[in-house]
Design a protein around this motif. Structure first.
Motif, PDB file in Angstrom:
ATOM      1  N   GLN A 146       0.816  -1.177  -0.051  1.00  0.00           N
ATOM      2  CA  GLN A 146      -0.006  -0.039   0.186  1.00  0.00           C
ATOM      3  C   GLN A 146       0.823   1.320   0.016  1.00  0.00           C
ATOM      4  O   GLN A 146       0.374   2.285  -0.251  1.00  0.00           O
ATOM      5  N   LEU A 147       2.100   1.033   0.177  1.00  0.00           N
ATOM      6  CA  LEU A 147       3.160   2.539   0.018  1.00  0.00           C
ATOM      7  C   LEU A 147       3.062   2.931  -1.088  1.00  0.00           C
ATOM      8  O   LEU A 147       3.047   2.181  -2.112  1.00  0.00           O
ATOM      9  N   PRO A 148       3.221   4.057  -1.184  1.00  0.00           N
ATOM     10  CA  PRO A 148       3.815   4.775  -2.649  1.00  0.00           C
ATOM     11  C   PRO A 148       4.765   4.126  -3.183  1.00  0.00           C
ATOM     12  O   PRO A 148       5.752   3.831  -2.532  1.00  0.00           O
ATOM     13  N   PRO A 149       4.785   4.120  -4.537  1.00  0.00           N
ATOM     14  CA  PRO A 149       5.934   3.375  -5.286  1.00  0.00           C
ATOM     15  C   PRO A 149       7.378   3.555  -4.819  1.00  0.00           C
ATOM     16  O   PRO A 149       8.218   2.545  -4.408  1.00  0.00           O
ATOM     17  N   GLN A 150       7.838   4.740  -4.698  1.00  0.00           N
ATOM     18  CA  GLN A 150       9.065   5.061  -4.199  1.00  0.00           C
ATOM     19  C   GLN A 150       9.610   4.476  -2.925  1.00  0.00           C
ATOM     20  O   GLN A 150      10.495   3.806  -2.586  1.00  0.00           O
TER      21      GLN A 150
END
Length: 196
Positions: free
Chosen positions: A132-136
């Protein structure tokens, strides 16, 4: 239990609900949501999970409202479906981890089995949260935690500064800790359930 209703009042409420009365459903919800919440809280030890159980249980009641006229005790009915729903949640976690446990721990001794299941259960939940984290942030978290790379090495590989890596890592860790905390007591409940 919050049994302020007489048997006749309960029967009337359940009959009206079985006929699809939204007013009866609202009354049932307002009268008994705290009963369901406290039951769920005792088992899960998590307010967040207990609130989810309340929503799920009353949704299930509405979906099956046609059958409620046959119920003799609202309190017993609510306790049973709340308890069953909670243990279904726990069994689902067991099913989700069973293949991983079987694959990774075929040579594990009996004494270590509980720890093996608990570790893999944790990893399944952790992986879902990391996704669920942002891609970076996700990329940096995996490089640091799973590949064991230093912040400097990650920065070089991604073409960003070490400070930027640290910043993303701090945000990722904060998010993961926040999301996984409600499940910690669930893990303990799961281990108790396995021994029943």
């Amino acid at each position: 239990m919050m049994s302020s209703n007489s048997n006749s009042d309960q029967s009337k409420l359940l009959y009206e609900l079985s006929q699809g009365s939204e007013l009866a459903f609202t009354k049932l919800y307002n009268d008994y949501k705290n009963v369901v919440f406290s039951t769920a809280l005792k088992i899960t030890k998590s307010r967040i999970l207990a609130e989810e159980v309340v929503q799920d249980v009353f949704l299930k009641i509405w979906q099956n409202h046609e059958n409620l006229a046959e119920i003799t005790s609202i309190e017993n009915y609510l306790f049973i479906i709340s308890r069953n729903h909670i243990f279904d949640m726990i069994k689902k976690i067991a099913r989700d981890t069973s293949l991983v446990v079987e694959t990774n721990y075929k040579s594990t001794s009996a004494n270590d089995t509980d720890d093996a299941i608990k570790d893999d259960q944790y990893n399944v939940i952790l992986n879902q949260i990391v996704d669920q984290l942002p891609p970076q942030q996700q990329k940096i978290y995996k490089m640091a935690k799973w590949d064991g790379l230093s912040h400097q090495k990650i920065g070089e590989d991604l073409g960003i500064s070490t400070e930027t890596v640290k910043k993303h890592m701090a945000q990722a860790l904060k998010f993961v800790r926040l999301k996984i905390s409600p499940y910690m007591n669930m893990f303990m409940t799961f281990m108790v359930f396995l021994k029943l």
